[in-house]
Motif scaffolding. Structure first.
Motif, PDB file in Angstrom:
ATOM      1  N   LEU A   1       8.367  -0.207  32.822  1.00  0.00           N
ATOM      2  CA  LEU A   1       6.893  -0.403  32.107  1.00  0.00           C
ATOM      3  C   LEU A   1       6.116   0.742  31.106  1.00  0.00           C
ATOM      4  N   ASP A   2       6.866   2.010  31.531  1.00  0.00           N
ATOM      5  CA  ASP A   2       6.439   3.255  30.596  1.00  0.00           C
ATOM      6  C   ASP A   2       6.943   2.906  29.087  1.00  0.00           C
ATOM      7  N   ILE A   3       8.178   2.627  29.414  1.00  0.00           N
ATOM      8  CA  ILE A   3       8.879   2.320  27.889  1.00  0.00           C
ATOM      9  C   ILE A   3       7.886   1.154  27.110  1.00  0.00           C
ATOM     10  N   VAL A   4       7.645   0.176  27.651  1.00  0.00           N
ATOM     11  CA  VAL A   4       6.971  -0.856  27.237  1.00  0.00           C
ATOM     12  C   VAL A   4       5.437  -0.202  26.638  1.00  0.00           C
ATOM     13  N   VAL A   5       4.756   0.684  27.297  1.00  0.00           N
ATOM     14  CA  VAL A   5       3.306   1.157  27.002  1.00  0.00           C
ATOM     15  C   VAL A   5       3.673   2.018  25.976  1.00  0.00           C
ATOM     16  N   ASP A   6       4.643   2.961  26.032  1.00  0.00           N
ATOM     17  CA  ASP A   6       5.055   3.841  24.939  1.00  0.00           C
ATOM     18  C   ASP A   6       5.273   3.244  23.733  1.00  0.00           C
ATOM     19  N   ASN A   7       5.969   2.055  23.765  1.00  0.00           N
ATOM     20  CA  ASN A   7       6.027   1.329  22.434  1.00  0.00           C
ATOM     21  C   ASN A   7       4.599   0.856  22.036  1.00  0.00           C
ATOM     22  N   TYR A   8       3.754   0.533  22.826  1.00  0.00           N
ATOM     23  CA  TYR A   8       2.385   0.166  22.209  1.00  0.00           C
ATOM     24  C   TYR A   8       1.726   1.412  21.639  1.00  0.00           C
ATOM     25  N   ILE A   9       1.726   2.449  21.963  1.00  0.00           N
ATOM     26  CA  ILE A   9       1.365   3.617  21.507  1.00  0.00           C
ATOM     27  C   ILE A   9       1.919   3.932  20.109  1.00  0.00           C
ATOM     28  N   TYR A  10       3.321   3.858  20.171  1.00  0.00           N
ATOM     29  CA  TYR A  10       3.869   4.426  19.161  1.00  0.00           C
ATOM     30  C   TYR A  10       3.445   3.330  17.735  1.00  0.00           C
ATOM     31  N   ILE A  11       3.442   2.011  18.228  1.00  0.00           N
ATOM     32  CA  ILE A  11       3.088   0.819  17.147  1.00  0.00           C
ATOM     33  C   ILE A  11       1.767   1.050  16.495  1.00  0.00           C
ATOM     34  N   ILE A  12       0.800   1.411  17.356  1.00  0.00           N
ATOM     35  CA  ILE A  12      -0.453   1.814  17.081  1.00  0.00           C
ATOM     36  C   ILE A  12      -0.584   3.001  16.180  1.00  0.00           C
ATOM     37  N   SER A  13      -0.001   4.177  16.462  1.00  0.00           N
ATOM     38  CA  SER A  13       0.076   5.283  15.927  1.00  0.00           C
ATOM     39  C   SER A  13       0.774   5.039  14.430  1.00  0.00           C
ATOM     40  N   THR A  14       1.788   4.222  14.406  1.00  0.00           N
ATOM     41  CA  THR A  14       2.464   3.884  12.960  1.00  0.00           C
ATOM     42  C   THR A  14       1.304   3.107  12.017  1.00  0.00           C
TER      43      THR A  14
ATOM     44  N   THR B   1      -7.450   4.267  21.398  1.00  0.00           N
ATOM     45  CA  THR B   1      -6.539   4.558  20.152  1.00  0.00           C
ATOM     46  C   THR B   1      -6.847   3.333  19.095  1.00  0.00           C
ATOM     47  N   SER B   2      -6.627   1.979  19.546  1.00  0.00           N
ATOM     48  CA  SER B   2      -6.772   0.868  18.739  1.00  0.00           C
ATOM     49  C   SER B   2      -8.250   0.658  18.210  1.00  0.00           C
ATOM     50  N   GLU B   3      -8.959   0.819  19.526  1.00  0.00           N
ATOM     51  CA  GLU B   3     -10.509   0.815  19.224  1.00  0.00           C
ATOM     52  C   GLU B   3     -11.120   1.952  18.176  1.00  0.00           C
TER      53      GLU B   3
END
Length: 231
Positions: free
Chosen positions: A86-99, A176-178
């Motif tokens: 799940l940590d990998i999944v959430v890290d992908n969320y953060i990475y995509i939002i940052s990009t 971050t998305s907000e």
């Protein structure tokens, strides 16, 4: 961007296992296209079974830790392995939002220097992408919150701290998305303000032009009339 209707993330505890599902996002490095698939996991005391819709290497870091005989992932049980996935999944969320955030921030210079129609199209496109991300990430927050609060025999007390950390990470992704959503709203206001200012400048120029030439046109109109005696 790939738009797919999928079940809402959820977690259920049964007599002999915990079942959960979450939406997993991945971004193509070359095209920037974001794909979404449903990840389902069954957790028992000694076995963890995961189901993906398509083959991928997003969990390769976890596999590498297992192959390298890392102590924690080897000795902390299947509930810790669940946290790692799940940590990998959430890290992908953060990475995509940052990009996406980098592209949004880079748009500000174009917005101030040359606010063309293409800039407005980019702003609207980024808003659609961000709404798509938020639509998939926000339900995951509720699932992770329920999982971290769950008092289950399948999750050991020593691993609850990791699920709290997971909860903090998903909150960071949403916050971050907000913030980028607010930036886009501000950019949209700046665009309309800049366009209005340019329109006002044009109207001022036309007004000055009219003040100069309308009297001349009036005089020419009078003297263009047939008079017996020219005044």
């Amino acid at each position: 961007m790939l738009w797919i209707l999928m079940p809402r993330p959820k977690v259920h505890e049964y007599v002999n296992c915990i079942f959960l599902s979450i939406k997993m996002l991945q971004q193509d490095e070359h095209t920037g296209v974001i794909s979404v698939e449903n990840l389902s996991i069954i957790l028992t005391k000694s076995i963890l079974i995961s189901f993906q819709e398509k083959k991928g290497d997003v969990f390769e870091p976890v596999r590498e830790r297992i192959r390298n005989q890392k102590k924690r992932i080897r000795n902390y049980g299947t509930d810790y392995l669940l946290y790692a996935l799940l940590d990998i999944v959430v890290d992908n969320y953060i990475y995509i939002i940052s990009t996406l955030g980098e592209r949004i921030e880079n748009l500000e210079e174009s917005l101030l220097l040359d606010p063309k129609q293409g800039v407005l199209e980019k702003i609207n496109g980024y808003k659609r992408e961000l709404n798509f991300l938020r639509k998939n990430i926000n339900p995951a927050k509720e699932m992770i919150l329920n999982l971290s609060k769950m008092e289950s025999e399948f999750i050991e007390d020593r691993n609850h701290v990791h699920y709290k950390e997971l909860q903090d990470n998903i909150n960071q992704a949403i916050e971050t998305s907000e913030s980028y959503r607010e930036i886009l709203s501000d950019q949209l206001n700046i665009y309309h303000t800049t366009i209005s200012t340019k329109l006002n400048d044009i109207m001022k120029f036309l007004t000055v032009f009219s003040v100069i030439f309308i009297p001349l046109t009036f005089i020419a109109g009078i003297y263009g009339t047939n008079f017996e005696v020219v005044p």
